[in-house]
Design a protein around this motif. Sequence first.
Motif, PDB file in Angstrom:
ATOM      1  N   ARG A   1      33.222  -1.984  15.474  1.00 14.43           N
ATOM      2  CA  ARG A   1      32.003  -1.852  16.338  1.00 14.43           C
ATOM      3  C   ARG A   1      31.677  -0.095  16.633  1.00 14.43           C
ATOM      4  O   ARG A   1      30.630   0.055  16.459  1.00 14.43           O
ATOM      5  CB  ARG A   1      32.262  -2.276  17.716  1.00 14.43           C
ATOM      6  CG  ARG A   1      32.525  -3.908  17.762  1.00 14.43           C
ATOM      7  CD  ARG A   1      31.227  -4.631  17.031  1.00 14.43           C
ATOM      8  NE  ARG A   1      30.155  -4.267  17.834  1.00 14.43           N
ATOM      9  CZ  ARG A   1      29.599  -5.100  18.870  1.00 14.43           C
ATOM     10  NH1 ARG A   1      30.443  -6.259  19.161  1.00 14.43           N
ATOM     11  NH2 ARG A   1      28.432  -4.946  19.443  1.00 14.43           N
ATOM     12  N   VAL A   2      32.948   0.502  16.359  1.00 12.31           N
ATOM     13  CA  VAL A   2      32.323   2.141  16.788  1.00 12.31           C
ATOM     14  C   VAL A   2      31.827   2.588  15.494  1.00 12.31           C
ATOM     15  O   VAL A   2      30.950   3.407  15.473  1.00 12.31           O
ATOM     16  CB  VAL A   2      33.675   2.713  17.027  1.00 12.31           C
ATOM     17  CG1 VAL A   2      33.703   4.429  16.959  1.00 12.31           C
ATOM     18  CG2 VAL A   2      34.068   2.649  18.403  1.00 12.31           C
ATOM     19  N   ALA A   3      32.246   2.289  14.161  1.00 14.22           N
ATOM     20  CA  ALA A   3      31.977   2.796  13.011  1.00 14.22           C
ATOM     21  C   ALA A   3      30.522   2.565  12.698  1.00 14.22           C
ATOM     22  O   ALA A   3      29.868   3.635  12.446  1.00 14.22           O
ATOM     23  CB  ALA A   3      32.829   2.669  11.928  1.00 14.22           C
ATOM     24  N   PRO A   4      30.032   1.216  12.699  1.00 11.85           N
ATOM     25  CA  PRO A   4      28.682   1.178  12.577  1.00 11.85           C
ATOM     26  C   PRO A   4      27.780   1.949  13.667  1.00 11.85           C
ATOM     27  O   PRO A   4      26.822   2.475  13.242  1.00 11.85           O
ATOM     28  CB  PRO A   4      28.448  -0.288  12.716  1.00 11.85           C
ATOM     29  CG  PRO A   4      29.491  -0.900  12.305  1.00 11.85           C
ATOM     30  CD  PRO A   4      30.684   0.241  12.880  1.00 11.85           C
ATOM     31  N   ALA A   5      28.129   2.138  14.723  1.00  8.41           N
ATOM     32  CA  ALA A   5      27.459   2.540  15.857  1.00  8.41           C
ATOM     33  C   ALA A   5      27.312   4.107  15.576  1.00  8.41           C
ATOM     34  O   ALA A   5      26.169   4.868  15.542  1.00  8.41           O
ATOM     35  CB  ALA A   5      27.941   2.776  17.066  1.00  8.41           C
ATOM     36  N   LEU A   6      28.331   4.807  14.892  1.00  4.65           N
ATOM     37  CA  LEU A   6      28.331   6.154  14.411  1.00  4.65           C
ATOM     38  C   LEU A   6      27.233   6.336  13.361  1.00  4.65           C
ATOM     39  O   LEU A   6      26.601   7.121  13.413  1.00  4.65           O
ATOM     40  CB  LEU A   6      29.551   6.724  14.183  1.00  4.65           C
ATOM     41  CG  LEU A   6      30.553   6.786  15.346  1.00  4.65           C
ATOM     42  CD1 LEU A   6      31.946   7.225  14.884  1.00  4.65           C
ATOM     43  CD2 LEU A   6      29.942   7.622  16.643  1.00  4.65           C
ATOM     44  N   TRP A   7      27.492   5.467  12.269  1.00  8.43           N
ATOM     45  CA  TRP A   7      26.618   5.234  11.208  1.00  8.43           C
ATOM     46  C   TRP A   7      25.169   5.340  11.626  1.00  8.43           C
ATOM     47  O   TRP A   7      24.223   6.347  10.922  1.00  8.43           O
ATOM     48  CB  TRP A   7      26.907   4.273  10.365  1.00  8.43           C
ATOM     49  CG  TRP A   7      25.702   3.814   9.204  1.00  8.43           C
ATOM     50  CD1 TRP A   7      24.668   3.200   9.294  1.00  8.43           C
ATOM     51  CD2 TRP A   7      25.830   4.583   7.893  1.00  8.43           C
ATOM     52  NE1 TRP A   7      24.042   3.303   8.106  1.00  8.43           N
ATOM     53  CE2 TRP A   7      24.598   4.157   7.475  1.00  8.43           C
ATOM     54  CE3 TRP A   7      26.554   5.381   7.247  1.00  8.43           C
ATOM     55  CZ2 TRP A   7      24.342   4.575   6.023  1.00  8.43           C
ATOM     56  CZ3 TRP A   7      26.408   5.723   6.030  1.00  8.43           C
ATOM     57  CH2 TRP A   7      25.223   5.335   5.387  1.00  8.43           C
ATOM     58  N   GLN A   8      24.941   4.500  12.600  1.00 16.17           N
ATOM     59  CA  GLN A   8      23.342   4.554  13.178  1.00 16.17           C
ATOM     60  C   GLN A   8      22.989   6.063  13.667  1.00 16.17           C
ATOM     61  O   GLN A   8      21.697   6.346  13.741  1.00 16.17           O
ATOM     62  CB  GLN A   8      23.297   3.391  14.313  1.00 16.17           C
ATOM     63  CG  GLN A   8      23.181   2.099  13.604  1.00 16.17           C
ATOM     64  CD  GLN A   8      23.361   0.992  14.468  1.00 16.17           C
ATOM     65  OE1 GLN A   8      23.398   1.203  15.891  1.00 16.17           O
ATOM     66  NE2 GLN A   8      23.464  -0.156  14.044  1.00 16.17           N
ATOM     67  N   GLU A   9      23.939   6.607  14.189  1.00 17.42           N
ATOM     68  CA  GLU A   9      23.582   8.011  15.085  1.00 17.42           C
ATOM     69  C   GLU A   9      23.604   9.226  13.629  1.00 17.42           C
ATOM     70  O   GLU A   9      23.563  10.425  13.968  1.00 17.42           O
ATOM     71  CB  GLU A   9      24.785   8.291  15.867  1.00 17.42           C
ATOM     72  CG  GLU A   9      24.631   7.518  17.023  1.00 17.42           C
ATOM     73  CD  GLU A   9      23.351   7.703  17.601  1.00 17.42           C
ATOM     74  OE1 GLU A   9      22.682   8.492  17.771  1.00 17.42           O
ATOM     75  OE2 GLU A   9      22.887   6.195  18.041  1.00 17.42           O
ATOM     76  N   GLY A  10      23.729   8.787  12.497  1.00 14.50           N
ATOM     77  CA  GLY A  10      23.688   9.491  11.364  1.00 14.50           C
ATOM     78  C   GLY A  10      25.064  10.042  10.850  1.00 14.50           C
ATOM     79  O   GLY A  10      24.965  11.049   9.914  1.00 14.50           O
ATOM     80  N   CYS A  11      26.114   9.614  11.137  1.00 10.99           N
ATOM     81  CA  CYS A  11      27.420   9.694  10.787  1.00 10.99           C
ATOM     82  C   CYS A  11      27.521   9.260   9.140  1.00 10.99           C
ATOM     83  O   CYS A  11      27.275   7.924   9.181  1.00 10.99           O
ATOM     84  CB  CYS A  11      28.468   9.382  11.514  1.00 10.99           C
ATOM     85  SG  CYS A  11      30.286   9.787  10.929  1.00 10.99           S
ATOM     86  N   ARG A  12      27.928  10.044   8.451  1.00 10.64           N
ATOM     87  CA  ARG A  12      27.825   9.459   6.878  1.00 10.64           C
ATOM     88  C   ARG A  12      29.220   9.496   6.151  1.00 10.64           C
ATOM     89  O   ARG A  12      29.410   9.223   5.231  1.00 10.64           O
ATOM     90  CB  ARG A  12      26.805  10.435   5.951  1.00 10.64           C
ATOM     91  CG  ARG A  12      25.367   9.996   6.470  1.00 10.64           C
ATOM     92  CD  ARG A  12      25.129   8.485   5.936  1.00 10.64           C
ATOM     93  NE  ARG A  12      23.772   8.159   6.532  1.00 10.64           N
ATOM     94  CZ  ARG A  12      23.370   7.507   7.761  1.00 10.64           C
ATOM     95  NH1 ARG A  12      24.528   7.232   8.462  1.00 10.64           N
ATOM     96  NH2 ARG A  12      22.367   7.153   8.067  1.00 10.64           N
ATOM     97  N   ILE A  13      30.053  10.253   6.998  1.00  4.97           N
ATOM     98  CA  ILE A  13      31.593  10.349   6.489  1.00  4.97           C
ATOM     99  C   ILE A  13      32.580  10.197   7.491  1.00  4.97           C
ATOM    100  O   ILE A  13      32.547  10.627   8.645  1.00  4.97           O
ATOM    101  CB  ILE A  13      31.631  11.885   5.891  1.00  4.97           C
ATOM    102  CG1 ILE A  13      33.078  11.883   5.297  1.00  4.97           C
ATOM    103  CG2 ILE A  13      31.366  12.921   6.662  1.00  4.97           C
ATOM    104  CD1 ILE A  13      33.295  13.209   4.306  1.00  4.97           C
TER     105      ILE A  13
END
Length: 381
Positions: free
Chosen positions: A53-65
């Motif tokens: 759940r955390v990784a997709p939330a970070l992806w949505q915030e612009g985290c790409r790596i």
Amino acid sequence: MSPSDPAAEAALSRLTVDLGAVRRNYRLLSDRLAGVAGAGVVKADAYGLGAARVAPALWQEGCRIFFVATLDEAVGLRPIVPEATVCCLNGLLAGTEDVFLRHRIVPVLNALEQIALWRTFGARVGTALPAILHVDTGMNRLGLGEDEWHWVLETPALLDGIDWLYLMSHLCAADEPDNPLNALQLARFHRIRGQLPRRMPCSLANSSGVFLGTDYHFDLARPGIAVYGGRPAAGAANPLECPLRLEGRILQVRAVPAGGSVGYSATWTAARASRIATVGVGYADGYLRSLSGRGVVALGGRTCPVVGRVSMDLISVDVTDLPEAEARPGDFAEVLGPTVTPDAAADAGGTIGYEMLTALGRRYVRHYVETAVGQGRGETA
Ligand SMILES: *Cc1c(COP(=O)(O)O)cnc(C)c1O
């Protein structure tokens, strides 16, 4: 986990993760980084909060790596953030090259031997494969040591045949801003960066490193604990939110007379007639036994001491000073969360917030919510 899930209904304790707070923490770090990219370090199942759940939330915030520790964590993360760059910190072991390639995992190469393996494998499959070059600047744990770096300087071709995404190193005392090791590691990193036979983007800062200042930011920061609300430095104000709340249920409230003892080995004796709430959380859940007689839980907006030993499945909490209506069987007590932060509990228990988080057991049902600032808690799943 839906509220109607039988396991959720039966659970005696619950762990709530506020993905809104995770996002806000990531945004706060991004603000500090002022244009420099922030990776997401989601090793150990996002420090116990749940990478799925955390990784997709970070992806949505612009985290790409994203960084994880082990290859199996990387393989598990791959389908969760299918377009992201997923990097494996613990390096490349002979025989696993094919797994990296198949799942598009980027190895952090920590030794000359690993570099040779990856180059050879790339040659075999006919392409220069992506990797991160890790040099040691003082941790002496992973990464090329000075001796290996000298080999590279004498034979720059050792770095050929690999698509280098970053040069990285890891700070060993960034949570102590005054520790001279920070400046020393920074100077070593600059030297190595300047000696590189070809330029590549650089990454040095973990969470605390982000707060050491822009000198430490380079091209990519790798925050972990700060995303999960951990403080950048002991003793300093913490601008981050605690996204988790671990609540244990009161199973019984007992009257213990003055002179009565509580728990294994009778380490606590009531000095007065007391009411003791038995809460369904123990060391098997990750509530450290070292919090025996040291921890506190929050009930009715107040903190109450954990008395006696922490046992496997239970703790005893002195609720004598609370109105009876605020500590009844079935009520939830905050064991860790915004009031009793993992850092504070760690201080009391003689460890660090990282260990409190990653110790969180599998016995909890994890609930995910998304709050906006100043908003009530809304259940999402
Ligand atoms: C765990 C780890 C991080 C993240 O560290 P935090 O202190 O949690 O921010 C960054 N880089 C490396 C190499 C790590 O092992």
